[in-house]
Write a protein that holds these residues in place. Structure first.
Motif, PDB file in Angstrom:
ATOM      1  N   ALA A 372     -52.621 -28.695  -5.699  1.00  0.00           N
ATOM      2  CA  ALA A 372     -51.829 -29.543  -4.808  1.00  0.00           C
ATOM      3  C   ALA A 372     -52.230 -31.004  -4.967  1.00  0.00           C
ATOM      4  O   ALA A 372     -53.372 -31.329  -5.312  1.00  0.00           O
ATOM      5  CB  ALA A 372     -52.014 -29.100  -3.356  1.00  0.00           C
ATOM      6  N   ASP A 376     -48.490 -36.514  -0.060  1.00  0.00           N
ATOM      7  CA  ASP A 376     -47.110 -36.071  -0.255  1.00  0.00           C
ATOM      8  C   ASP A 376     -46.192 -37.265  -0.473  1.00  0.00           C
ATOM      9  O   ASP A 376     -46.372 -38.327   0.116  1.00  0.00           O
ATOM     10  CB  ASP A 376     -46.654 -35.272   0.969  1.00  0.00           C
ATOM     11  CG  ASP A 376     -45.407 -34.462   0.677  1.00  0.00           C
ATOM     12  OD1 ASP A 376     -44.345 -35.079   0.429  1.00  0.00           O
ATOM     13  OD2 ASP A 376     -45.485 -33.225   0.682  1.00  0.00           O
ATOM     14  N   ALA A 437     -44.069 -30.917  -7.367  1.00  0.00           N
ATOM     15  CA  ALA A 437     -44.017 -30.438  -5.982  1.00  0.00           C
ATOM     16  C   ALA A 437     -43.030 -29.272  -5.846  1.00  0.00           C
ATOM     17  O   ALA A 437     -43.290 -28.310  -5.110  1.00  0.00           O
ATOM     18  CB  ALA A 437     -43.632 -31.581  -5.050  1.00  0.00           C
ATOM     19  N   MET A 440     -44.657 -26.077  -7.183  1.00  0.00           N
ATOM     20  CA  MET A 440     -45.738 -25.585  -6.338  1.00  0.00           C
ATOM     21  C   MET A 440     -45.212 -24.948  -5.061  1.00  0.00           C
ATOM     22  O   MET A 440     -45.781 -23.976  -4.561  1.00  0.00           O
ATOM     23  CB  MET A 440     -46.682 -26.738  -5.989  1.00  0.00           C
ATOM     24  CG  MET A 440     -47.533 -27.219  -7.140  1.00  0.00           C
ATOM     25  SD  MET A 440     -48.821 -28.313  -6.563  1.00  0.00           S
ATOM     26  CE  MET A 440     -49.610 -27.273  -5.362  1.00  0.00           C
ATOM     27  N   ARG A 441     -44.140 -25.466  -4.517  1.00  0.00           N
ATOM     28  CA  ARG A 441     -43.680 -25.036  -3.187  1.00  0.00           C
ATOM     29  C   ARG A 441     -42.493 -24.091  -3.231  1.00  0.00           C
ATOM     30  O   ARG A 441     -42.002 -23.669  -2.177  1.00  0.00           O
ATOM     31  CB  ARG A 441     -43.306 -26.283  -2.370  1.00  0.00           C
ATOM     32  CG  ARG A 441     -44.477 -27.219  -2.158  1.00  0.00           C
ATOM     33  CD  ARG A 441     -44.042 -28.520  -1.534  1.00  0.00           C
ATOM     34  NE  ARG A 441     -45.168 -29.428  -1.350  1.00  0.00           N
ATOM     35  CZ  ARG A 441     -45.068 -30.682  -0.953  1.00  0.00           C
ATOM     36  NH1 ARG A 441     -43.861 -31.188  -0.707  1.00  0.00           N
ATOM     37  NH2 ARG A 441     -46.137 -31.433  -0.802  1.00  0.00           N
ATOM     38  N   ALA A 444     -43.092 -20.565  -1.504  1.00  0.00           N
ATOM     39  CA  ALA A 444     -43.259 -20.674  -0.054  1.00  0.00           C
ATOM     40  C   ALA A 444     -41.946 -21.046   0.628  1.00  0.00           C
ATOM     41  O   ALA A 444     -41.591 -20.496   1.683  1.00  0.00           O
ATOM     42  CB  ALA A 444     -44.339 -21.708   0.261  1.00  0.00           C
ATOM     43  N   LYS A 445     -41.212 -21.979   0.039  1.00  0.00           N
ATOM     44  CA  LYS A 445     -39.930 -22.369   0.624  1.00  0.00           C
ATOM     45  C   LYS A 445     -38.901 -21.237   0.542  1.00  0.00           C
ATOM     46  O   LYS A 445     -38.092 -21.035   1.464  1.00  0.00           O
ATOM     47  CB  LYS A 445     -39.398 -23.617  -0.075  1.00  0.00           C
ATOM     48  CG  LYS A 445     -40.131 -24.901   0.287  1.00  0.00           C
ATOM     49  CD  LYS A 445     -39.439 -26.110  -0.319  1.00  0.00           C
ATOM     50  CE  LYS A 445     -40.066 -27.409   0.177  1.00  0.00           C
ATOM     51  NZ  LYS A 445     -39.356 -28.600  -0.340  1.00  0.00           N
ATOM     52  N   ASP A 450     -35.664 -21.587   2.939  1.00  0.00           N
ATOM     53  CA  ASP A 450     -35.188 -22.956   2.749  1.00  0.00           C
ATOM     54  C   ASP A 450     -33.937 -22.930   1.869  1.00  0.00           C
ATOM     55  O   ASP A 450     -33.954 -22.422   0.748  1.00  0.00           O
ATOM     56  CB  ASP A 450     -36.287 -23.799   2.100  1.00  0.00           C
ATOM     57  CG  ASP A 450     -35.965 -25.286   2.124  1.00  0.00           C
ATOM     58  OD1 ASP A 450     -34.785 -25.644   1.992  1.00  0.00           O
ATOM     59  OD2 ASP A 450     -36.910 -26.092   2.261  1.00  0.00           O
TER      60      ASP A 450
END
Length: 685
Positions: A372, A376, A437, A440-441, A444-445, A450
């Motif tokens: 990470a 941000d 980003a 990486m996300r 999770a999103k 999302d």
């Protein structure tokens, strides 16, 4: 102790105009002089030295105590002697107070003391002239003993940081031998310019009483700063040259073997000390940026990860990640920035440029790992930097005429009047940061539902096999990466090489969208599947990087002066081509094997050339060589100028914490089937 005889003593012959035949009838007796004359007499105690004396001590006594003055260092007329108190250096030498001057003056006492006063005034004037001469000589001692002269440094009076100036406001001291034959300085009566007289024991080394002993000498330090500004592509953006205090005096100093490591450690310790004290915090921020450049170029993966993270976190309390009016709406006792407001436009823009340089090094280093980031992008509400010419001249550009980093069109709209190569360099880094980003996300999103990462076919797929290429976020990023190219850049920024001159920032900006494409598509490449769009994308990007390597190699430009990130971009291109070379070997495509091998060999030789001076590039060249051996066996005839294992830079490389020796940078899920049909993409050029 016996007193010196008075009336019976006959003075020695002398050519000194102050010596006059004795026995003048108007000589005053002891204690008959007025108090003013007696005070003057007791303060000076001047006598005449015998001309044939061999061992003499020249002393001028003051009411505060004896002090030695090297009168022999000053030029005097040959017919005159300095007024001195001369005693043979023997055990029974008479003291000043026990001795009584011989009444040898033939003129009136008034005339005698007038002569003495004139002589004293003359000597004081010569002392003042000597002091001025030394100062002028100090200003002229810019004799250069270094070997490298990148460019002349112009200036009038040398300036120094306040912590290196004596507390009493004094000037540098000249340290040298104390004997009477050293340090002679002749003052020209015509030009008024001091000229040093050669002497065997002459020393004119400048000694700064408060100069930190850990630092190199002032001359070497100035030389290194000049080299830094000439050869580092970002130096003139992190600092404004007119704001830097550079001294101009040089002395020889032997450079220690562990020079770079030693002074990087000293810089880190000094920055930590200032950080704890809360002093010079912006200078601490700048020091950390330079340290991250040092760690990055030397391949010290742990230090660069921790150092760049610390630098980005430090930018938050300094208020460098935001700009009014986009501060937090939370009411707090602490101000948005612990730095005082910038005093000038140059200082304000230097802070902003420093933040973007810290941002760039962390984002670019982050391309090589799956960790990470420290800050941000959504927490960055800062203006983009001004053009370099506006920064150099301190031109005020209002926010209404500039772009914000969080604007939606920042990567698609490039106004010609506010965009230069450094601005495009920052924009390309923002593009890479957004793609990292996203990767990486994504999981999770997607798990959280999302809508930006959900595509219509996801409900029929297992969680582990979800393909993000149909999601709105992926499509948007892919479009940004493909549209960030020279066709959309301002007309004057469509080539990084002009007239054999390479713009380092623009050259890196041209590499960044191709790196972004590879990072975005690489996890989804299936070379075994005919017509894989991601395979086409990464192969096209890799060969676009290769074309840029060809372009810079066709010039006389020293490629070791490019941004350290360029070596990573070249390595990434070679790594993609190795994957296709493996597929060509598996399917026995001899023509494609020859093409890929030649392309990889050129990339490898280019990285190795940089690696002769830059440890990071040396490491990437070695990694590419090892990857070739692992995927397709021993490489063809090497283009390396020498064995990489024997390069001196190898000992400075820290391989701890780097993601990717065996599984470098991205996962290689290469599945080659017997019915492989590569013609859809292997023939792309």
């Amino acid at each position: 102790m016996p007193r010196v005889g008075t009336a019976s003593t006959k003075p020695a012959a002398s050519s000194d105009p102050l010596i006059i035949p004795p026995q003048h009838p108007n000589v005053l007796k002891r204690n008959q002089a007025c108090h003013q004359c007696r005070r003057r007499k007791n303060g000076l105690h001047i006598s005449i030295a015998p001309e044939n004396a061999q061992s003499m001590t020249f002393v001028v006594a003051t009411p505060k105590g004896p002090a030695r003055l090297a009168f022999d260092h000053m030029p005097m007329p040959s017919r005159m002697h300095p007024p001195v108190l001369a005693f043979p250096q023997t055990r029974n030498a008479p003291s000043m107070r026990d001795s009584e001057p011989v009444p040898t003056v033939s003129d009136a006492p008034k005339n005698k003391y007038e002569r003495l006063e004139n002589r004293i005034g003359e000597l004081e004037g010569m002392l003042r002239e000597k002091s001025r001469a030394l100062k002028r000589l100090e200003a002229r001692l810019a004799a250069n003993n270094g070997n490298l002269h990148p460019r002349p440094f112009h200036g009038s009076v040398p300036s120094f940081p306040a912590e290196f100036i004596p507390a009493d406001g004094g000037s540098p001291m000249y340290s040298g031998a104390s004997d009477s034959t050293s340090g002679l300085v002749a003052v020209s009566s015509v030009a008024g310019v001091p000229t040093p007289i050669p002497s065997p024991s002459f020393r004119m080394d400048l000694m700064w009483p408060n100069w930190p002993p850990q630092l190199p000498s002032p001359d070497l330090l100035k030389h290194l700063i000049e080299v830094f500004f000439v050869f580092h592509p970002h130096a003139s953006r992190l600092f404004h040259v007119d704001e830097i205090f550079l001294e101009r005096l040089r002395v020889k100093e032997q450079r220690p073997d562990s020079f770079a490591e030693q002074h990087a450690k000293l810089a880190r310790e000094g920055a930590e000390r200032m950080n704890i004290l809360g002093e010079n915090l912006f200078q601490v921020f700048q020091a950390h940026i330079i340290l991250t450049w040092f760690y990055w170029s030397h391949g010290r993966w742990v230090d660069i990860f921790l150092g760049s993270a610390h630098t980005m976190r430090l930018s938050v309390p300094l208020g460098l990640n935001m700009c009014p009016p986009f501060h937090s709406i939370t009411k707090s006792e602490r101000p948005p920035s612990i730095l005082p407001p910038a005093r000038t436009v140059i200082e304000d823009e230097m802070r902003r440029s420093a933040f973007w340089l810290a941002y760039a090094i962390e984002r670019q280093h982050g391309c090589g790992n799956g960790w990470a980031l420290s800050l941000d992008d959504q927490d960055i509400s800062q203006l983009l930097p001004v053009r370099t010419d506006q920064f150099d001249h301190g031109t005020l550009v209002p926010p209404l005429d500039r772009q914000w980093a969080h604007a939606r069109d920042v990567l698609t709209h490039h106004p010609a009047d506010t965009t230069d190569s450094f601005v495009l360099y920052v924009k390309g880094t923002i593009l890479v940061s957004r793609i990292k980003a996203f990767n990486m996300r994504f999981r999770a999103k997607h798990f959280a539902g999302d809508s930006s990462v959900v595509c219509p076919t996801d409900e029929f797929q297992a969680q582990d096999s979800v393909d993000p290429r149909g999601s709105p976020a992926f499509i948007e990023l892919d479009h940004l990466a493909s549209s960030f190219n020279r066709a959309n850049f301002p007309q004057h920024l469509r080539t990084p090489i002009a007239d054999n001159v390479v713009d380092s920032h623009l050259y890196t900006a041209f590499l960044l969208p191709h790196v972004a494409t590879i990072i975005l598509h690489d996890p989804h490449v299936d070379i075994a599947r005919s017509g894989c769009i991601s395979a086409v994308k990464i192969l096209t990007a890799a060969r676009a990087i290769l074309d840029l390597i060809y372009d810079v190699s066709n010039t006389s430009y020293d490629i070791t002066l490019l941004d350290s990130f360029c070596s990573f971009c070249w390595f990434l291109s070679g790594r993609v081509l190795v994957r296709f070379l493996q597929a060509a070997h598996e399917n026995h495509k001899a023509d494609q094997i020859a093409t890929f091998s030649a392309e990889i060999d050129f990339i490898r030789s280019s990285i190795a050339k940089v690696g002769q001076r830059i440890p990071l590039a040396h490491r990437f060249a070695k990694m590419l060589e090892e990857l070739i051996k692992k995927r397709v066996g021993p490489p063809l005839k090497s283009s390396f100028p020498m064995d990489l294992s024997n390069l001196s830079v190898a000992s400075t490389i820290d391989t701890r914490g780097f993601i990717g020796e065996e599984d470098n940078l991205f996962s290689d899920n290469i599945v080659v089937l017997p019915r492989f049909e590569p013609d859809h993409f292997l023939s792309l050029s």
